[in-house]
Every structure is written in structure tokens, then in C-alpha cells.
Design a protein around this motif. Structure first.
Motif, PDB file in Angstrom:
ATOM      1  N   GLY A   1      33.377  48.987  51.748  1.00  0.00           N
ATOM      2  CA  GLY A   1      34.370  48.445  50.834  1.00  0.00           C
ATOM      3  C   GLY A   1      34.567  46.946  51.021  1.00  0.00           C
ATOM      4  O   GLY A   1      34.598  46.172  50.058  1.00  0.00           O
ATOM      5  N   VAL A   2      34.679  46.531  52.287  1.00  0.00           N
ATOM      6  CA  VAL A   2      34.807  45.106  52.592  1.00  0.00           C
ATOM      7  C   VAL A   2      33.549  44.362  52.152  1.00  0.00           C
ATOM      8  O   VAL A   2      33.616  43.285  51.542  1.00  0.00           O
ATOM      9  N   ASN A   3      32.386  44.949  52.450  1.00  0.00           N
ATOM     10  CA  ASN A   3      31.127  44.326  52.049  1.00  0.00           C
ATOM     11  C   ASN A   3      31.017  44.201  50.541  1.00  0.00           C
ATOM     12  O   ASN A   3      30.479  43.220  50.020  1.00  0.00           O
ATOM     13  N   GLY A   4      31.511  45.212  49.824  1.00  0.00           N
ATOM     14  CA  GLY A   4      31.461  45.170  48.370  1.00  0.00           C
ATOM     15  C   GLY A   4      32.278  44.015  47.804  1.00  0.00           C
ATOM     16  O   GLY A   4      31.835  43.314  46.887  1.00  0.00           O
ATOM     17  N   ASN A   5      33.473  43.811  48.352  1.00  0.00           N
ATOM     18  CA  ASN A   5      34.310  42.693  47.901  1.00  0.00           C
ATOM     19  C   ASN A   5      33.636  41.352  48.173  1.00  0.00           C
ATOM     20  O   ASN A   5      33.633  40.454  47.321  1.00  0.00           O
ATOM     21  N   ILE A   6      33.058  41.225  49.376  1.00  0.00           N
ATOM     22  CA  ILE A   6      32.409  39.961  49.727  1.00  0.00           C
ATOM     23  C   ILE A   6      31.131  39.778  48.912  1.00  0.00           C
ATOM     24  O   ILE A   6      30.764  38.656  48.563  1.00  0.00           O
ATOM     25  N   LEU A   7      30.445  40.884  48.585  1.00  0.00           N
ATOM     26  CA  LEU A   7      29.245  40.802  47.751  1.00  0.00           C
ATOM     27  C   LEU A   7      29.589  40.221  46.375  1.00  0.00           C
ATOM     28  O   LEU A   7      28.886  39.339  45.873  1.00  0.00           O
ATOM     29  N   ILE A   8      30.659  40.713  45.765  1.00  0.00           N
ATOM     30  CA  ILE A   8      31.071  40.196  44.454  1.00  0.00           C
ATOM     31  C   ILE A   8      31.441  38.721  44.572  1.00  0.00           C
ATOM     32  O   ILE A   8      31.056  37.899  43.735  1.00  0.00           O
ATOM     33  N   ARG A   9      32.165  38.381  45.628  1.00  0.00           N
ATOM     34  CA  ARG A   9      32.525  36.981  45.885  1.00  0.00           C
ATOM     35  C   ARG A   9      31.279  36.120  46.005  1.00  0.00           C
ATOM     36  O   ARG A   9      31.171  35.049  45.405  1.00  0.00           O
ATOM     37  N   SER A  10      30.291  36.605  46.764  1.00  0.00           N
ATOM     38  CA  SER A  10      29.064  35.842  46.972  1.00  0.00           C
ATOM     39  C   SER A  10      28.238  35.751  45.695  1.00  0.00           C
ATOM     40  O   SER A  10      27.595  34.734  45.430  1.00  0.00           O
ATOM     41  N   LEU A  11      28.255  36.818  44.899  1.00  0.00           N
ATOM     42  CA  LEU A  11      27.517  36.816  43.636  1.00  0.00           C
ATOM     43  C   LEU A  11      28.045  35.732  42.703  1.00  0.00           C
ATOM     44  O   LEU A  11      27.276  34.966  42.107  1.00  0.00           O
ATOM     45  N   VAL A  12      29.366  35.650  42.574  1.00  0.00           N
ATOM     46  CA  VAL A  12      29.967  34.627  41.717  1.00  0.00           C
ATOM     47  C   VAL A  12      29.625  33.234  42.236  1.00  0.00           C
ATOM     48  O   VAL A  12      29.246  32.337  41.468  1.00  0.00           O
ATOM     49  N   LEU A  13      29.727  33.042  43.563  1.00  0.00           N
ATOM     50  CA  LEU A  13      29.410  31.742  44.161  1.00  0.00           C
ATOM     51  C   LEU A  13      27.964  31.355  43.896  1.00  0.00           C
ATOM     52  O   LEU A  13      27.669  30.224  43.467  1.00  0.00           O
ATOM     53  N   GLN A  14      27.045  32.278  44.130  1.00  0.00           N
ATOM     54  CA  GLN A  14      25.630  31.965  43.983  1.00  0.00           C
ATOM     55  C   GLN A  14      25.218  31.775  42.526  1.00  0.00           C
ATOM     56  O   GLN A  14      24.308  31.003  42.234  1.00  0.00           O
ATOM     57  N   LEU A  15      25.894  32.464  41.609  1.00  0.00           N
ATOM     58  CA  LEU A  15      25.613  32.221  40.185  1.00  0.00           C
ATOM     59  C   LEU A  15      25.966  30.782  39.811  1.00  0.00           C
ATOM     60  O   LEU A  15      25.230  30.114  39.081  1.00  0.00           O
ATOM     61  N   CYS A  16      27.086  30.305  40.332  1.00  0.00           N
ATOM     62  CA  CYS A  16      27.478  28.915  40.061  1.00  0.00           C
ATOM     63  C   CYS A  16      26.507  27.941  40.714  1.00  0.00           C
ATOM     64  O   CYS A  16      26.078  26.954  40.097  1.00  0.00           O
ATOM     65  N   MET A  17      26.123  28.212  41.960  1.00  0.00           N
ATOM     66  CA  MET A  17      25.215  27.308  42.668  1.00  0.00           C
ATOM     67  C   MET A  17      23.823  27.344  42.048  1.00  0.00           C
ATOM     68  O   MET A  17      23.151  26.312  41.933  1.00  0.00           O
TER      69      MET A  17
ATOM     70  N   GLY B   1      41.073  39.388  48.580  1.00  0.00           N
ATOM     71  CA  GLY B   1      41.570  38.077  48.196  1.00  0.00           C
ATOM     72  C   GLY B   1      40.445  37.073  48.008  1.00  0.00           C
ATOM     73  O   GLY B   1      40.475  36.248  47.091  1.00  0.00           O
ATOM     74  N   MET B   2      39.422  37.133  48.885  1.00  0.00           N
ATOM     75  CA  MET B   2      38.257  36.262  48.732  1.00  0.00           C
ATOM     76  C   MET B   2      37.575  36.506  47.397  1.00  0.00           C
ATOM     77  O   MET B   2      37.190  35.562  46.703  1.00  0.00           O
ATOM     78  N   ARG B   3      37.414  37.764  47.058  1.00  0.00           N
ATOM     79  CA  ARG B   3      36.763  38.131  45.789  1.00  0.00           C
ATOM     80  C   ARG B   3      37.549  37.613  44.596  1.00  0.00           C
ATOM     81  O   ARG B   3      36.993  36.963  43.703  1.00  0.00           O
ATOM     82  N   ASN B   4      38.857  37.869  44.596  1.00  0.00           N
ATOM     83  CA  ASN B   4      39.668  37.510  43.432  1.00  0.00           C
ATOM     84  C   ASN B   4      39.776  35.999  43.234  1.00  0.00           C
ATOM     85  O   ASN B   4      39.710  35.500  42.103  1.00  0.00           O
ATOM     86  N   THR B   5      39.953  35.256  44.324  1.00  0.00           N
ATOM     87  CA  THR B   5      40.084  33.803  44.190  1.00  0.00           C
ATOM     88  C   THR B   5      38.767  33.166  43.766  1.00  0.00           C
ATOM     89  O   THR B   5      38.761  32.164  43.040  1.00  0.00           O
ATOM     90  N   MET B   6      37.645  33.732  44.173  1.00  0.00           N
ATOM     91  CA  MET B   6      36.345  33.206  43.755  1.00  0.00           C
ATOM     92  C   MET B   6      36.146  33.414  42.246  1.00  0.00           C
ATOM     93  O   MET B   6      35.682  32.510  41.542  1.00  0.00           O
ATOM     94  N   ILE B   7      36.509  34.580  41.769  1.00  0.00           N
ATOM     95  CA  ILE B   7      36.378  34.865  40.334  1.00  0.00           C
ATOM     96  C   ILE B   7      37.277  33.923  39.530  1.00  0.00           C
ATOM     97  O   ILE B   7      36.863  33.366  38.502  1.00  0.00           O
ATOM     98  N   MET B   8      38.496  33.709  39.996  1.00  0.00           N
ATOM     99  CA  MET B   8      39.425  32.821  39.298  1.00  0.00           C
ATOM    100  C   MET B   8      38.898  31.392  39.261  1.00  0.00           C
ATOM    101  O   MET B   8      39.001  30.700  38.240  1.00  0.00           O
TER     102      MET B   8
END
Length: 417
Positions: free
Chosen positions: A215-231, A361-368
Motif C-alpha cells: 500500500g505504501v509502495n503504491g502511493n509512492i509509485l503514483i507519486r513517482s509516476l507523476v514526477l517522472q512524467l513531468c521530468m 500525503g506524498m502522492r496527493n501533494t505531487m498530483i496537486m
């Protein structure tokens, strides 16, 4: 912690620097696109290091060796499984990613070679992420630093032999990084197993614990996906403006790697220290470590800005000697100069959130930050072409820090209980 942070990104810097001194910019552009695709994939998997660091730090603070062994087992199972899948899917990943990026036709064969070779190191690269999580979570930063030194020593040696000695250009760069990945994984796993008195025979799976870990990994995965799409947009969209701008952004992205050496190192520190304090259930120490590491984050950000302002042009010249790339890169240097000041908050908050296990929180703030920072600035900056891309990236980093600060303030004292 700062020195230990250079393991993965330094592979790209060494490849870029050596390839950047070959006479034709096509090799640098191909490695830039290939490295962007591979980094996108591997950095998506950074959840393995982040989640492992947070859990190991808290178990280390609580003095539970059995929980640390369990977290290592769960991390390795995921790392090896995902890594093997990536290696088997390498040709399909290469074809799809290059179809999305749509680089100039002459870059496709070279970039494809780089991607497919590098993805065969996926099991090793992901295992390394887990072992780094263990070492950093246990505050064994000296061994993590030596992992970085060994990685880069092997990579530089193989780059010199394969690129310069055998004239293998792109294939040589990819193979050198592959060898470095496997050497690092073997040593990192040995050190982690020794520290935790762990062996493959002792692997056990706790369904409840691994569900929580996933579950924790899933949240961080989504966070990382959004970050890497931008990069990835920085390289992928630049490919539409021509191979020269791809090479320029590849050079300038190395400045972000240099920034991460210090700022992510500080983030790693707050992950381990705040996480251990949470494991001990000591809110006072959590606040103490947050204040100390934030001070160092500000100091490093100011230092980076001063260095880039005074020596940015010279650093560009060290990375490449292709005249047209140097000339264009200098035009975008002002964006690099302000980047540490607007971005260091997001690096530091990542460390706080990981140490306190605030993955949602990491996931949500990255998406925002992507929705209200990167996307609107990218759209508004389309007429500015590459300047628009750098404007969007700067705004994205700034909004990440603002949203992370706001959420932490709203959560208040509850997060350190």
C-alpha cells in the motif's frame, strides 16, 4: 548521506560527459533519450528505497531486528520480481517509449540499443534500491557511500574501456552502466544481509505486513509516476524541437543531478533520523531533526545558486565540448541558477514525509503540484518552446514544496505521534 546519494544519477552523468566529448551530437542525444526512458522506469521504482528506508528506520529506532529482516525480505521479493519482468519486456518498452517520445529518425536505433541493454540490469538496479533503503534506514551511511564509490569506479572504468577503447559509443555506455549495476547490487545485498543477520533461508512473508508495504509502495509509485512524467517531458517534448535541444536539456539536467547530490542527501538524513525518532515515539527528537536538516537544506540551496551563477558556463564546458550545445545551454542557465532556491523545499519535505510514513500525503501533494503547477505553466509556455519547459519545471518544484508545507501544517501534531 550526501555522498551515498550519488550512486544512481552519477551513472547518467558519467555516460553523458564521456559521450558528450565524442565528435557527433547524435550520440549524446541518443544517450539522453535512452537514459531518460531508463531513468523514468527505475525512478518509478524508487518506492522500493523510500518505503524500505522509512520502515527500516522505524524498526531500527524500535530496536526490532526481526521486523528489519522482514522488510528486507519483502523488498527483495518485489525488486527481483519487478526487475525480471522489466528485463523480459525490454523490447516492447523500448518500442513503446520511443513511439511516445517520437525523436528524429536517426536517433531511434541508437536510443533503442541503449534502452534494451540497460533494462537487463533492472533486477540488479531494483535490488540496489532496497539495499540502499536498509543501509540508510539503519544510518549506515558510510557503507552506502562506498556503494556509490564502487558503482562509479566500475562505471568509469567500463566507459573508458568500451567507449574510448573499443569505440562502442552508445552500446558501450549502456553496457558499462549494466555491469556497474550488478556489481553494486551484489555488494549492497551482502552488506545488508550481514547487518541484519539475514539469509535467503530466513525469508518469510507476513501477509498483513506485505499488504501494508504494498500500500505504501503504491502511493509512492503514483507519486513517482507523476514526477517522472513531468521530468520526462523535459526530454521528450524537447525532441520535437530537434536533436540539438535534446542534447542541451541532457546537459542541463545534469545540474539537477548535482543539486540532488546535496539536497537528496539531506532528505535521506531526515528520513533516517526522523523515522528512528518516530520508532522510539519521541516527538521532541522528530521536531529537532526536522529543524536541523531544514537549516542545512537552505544552506545548500544558497550555495548551489552561488556556484551555478559563478561557474555554470564552466560546468557546461566540462560536460560537453560541442559548440552549438554549449552556446544554447548558456541561454537557459538562468533557470538552473534559481532552481535550488525554488526546489530545495520539495526535496526536504520528501524526506520528512518518508520518515513519518506519510506516503498518501506524498502522492496527493505531487498530483496537486502537477495539476496546478506544471501543466498550466507548460501550456502557457508552449510559444516559448524550451524556455516554457524550464518555466513549467521551476513552477512545479515550487508548488510541490508549498502543497507539502500546507498539508503538514494541516495535519499538525498528529503526524509525530
Amino acid at each position: 548521506m550526501i555522498l551515498s546519494n550519488i550512486a544512481a544519477p552519477m551513472l547518467g552523468l558519467v555516460d553523458t560527459a564521456i559521450i558528450g566529448h565524442l565528435p557527433d551530437a547524435i550520440y549524446l542525444s541518443a544517450v539522453a533519450i535512452g537514459a531518460m526512458v531508463v531513468s523514468f522506469i527505475y525512478l518509478l521504482a524508487v518506492f522500493l528505497r523510500m518505503a524500505t528506508t522509512g520502515y527500516i528506520a522505524q524498526a531500527y529506532g524500535a530496536g526490532s531486528l526481526s521486523q528489519q529482516q522482514q522488510h528486507l525480505s519483502h523488498g527483495l521479493i518485489l525488486a527481483i520480481g519487478i526487475g525480471l519482468l522489466l528485463a523480459l519486456l525490454a523490447p516492447f518498452i523500448s518500442d513503446f517509449s520511443l513511439w511516445v517520445v517520437a525523436p528524429q529518425a536517426e536517433l531511434v536505433p541508437l536510443a533503442s540499443q541503449y534502452i534494451e541493454i540497460r533494462l537487463w540490469s533492472a533486477p540488479a538496479a531494483l535490488v540496489t534500491l532496497v539495499t540502499l533503503g536498509v543501509l540508510l534506514g539503519r544510518q549506515q551511511s558510510r557503507q552506502a557511500m562506498w556503494l556509490a564509490i564502487i558503482t562509479n569506479a566500475v562505471n568509469v572504468l567500463m566507459d573508458v574501456i568500451l567507449i574510448i577503447g573499443f569505440d562502442l559509443n552508445v552500446v558501450g555506455a549502456a553496457t558499462a552502466s549494466l555491469v556497474a549495476d550488478y556489481v553494486t547490487a551484489a555488494i549492497g545485498l551482502y552488506w545488508s544481509a550481514k547487518a541484519l543477520q539475514w539469509s535467503f533461508r530466513s525469508v518469510t512473508i507476513n501477509k498483513r505486513a506485505i499488504t501494508q508495504f504494498l500500500g505504501v509502495n503504491g502511493n509512492i509509485l503514483i507519486r513517482s509516476l507523476v514526477l517522472q512524467l513531468c521530468m520526462a517531458t523535459m526530454t521528450g517534448y524537447a525532441a520535437r524541437y530537434g536533436s540539438t535541444l535534446v542534447a542541451v536539456n541532457a546537459v542541463l539536467m545534469q545540474f539537477l543531478m548535482l543539486i540532488s547530490l546535496g539536497l537528496d542527501g539531506i532528505a535521506y538524513s531526515v528520513e533516517a533520523l526522523a523515522g528512528a525518532a518516530k520508532g522510539k515515539k519521541d516527538p521532541t527528537r522528530i521536531s529537532y531533526w526536522c529543524r536541523i536538516t531544514l537549516l542545512w537544506s537552505v544552506i545548500f540551496a544558497v550555495a548551489y545558486t552561488c556556484i551555478f551563477a559563478l561557474a555554470g558556463a564552466q560546468i557546461i564546458g566540462l560536460i560537453t565540448d560541442i559548440p552549438e550545445v554549449i552556446k544554447l545551454a548558456k541561454e537557459y542557465l538562468p533557470w538552473i541558477i534559481i532552481m535550488p532556491l525554488v526546489g530545495h523545499w520539495s526535496y526536504w519535505f520528501d524526506g520528512v514525509y518518508i520518515g513519518l510514513s506519510l506516503s498518501r500525503g506524498m502522492r496527493n501533494t505531487m498530483i496537486m503540484a502537477a495539476i496546478f503547477g506544471f501543466l498550466p505553466l507548460w501550456w502557457l509556455g508552449l510559444p516559448l518552446q524550451n524556455h516554457g519547459l524550464w518555466m513549467a519545471l521551476s513552477g512545479f518544484l515550487l508548488m510541490r514544496g508549498l502543497f507539502q508545507a500546507l498539508l503538514l501544517w494541516l495535519l499538525g501534531y498528529k503526524v509525530i505521534q
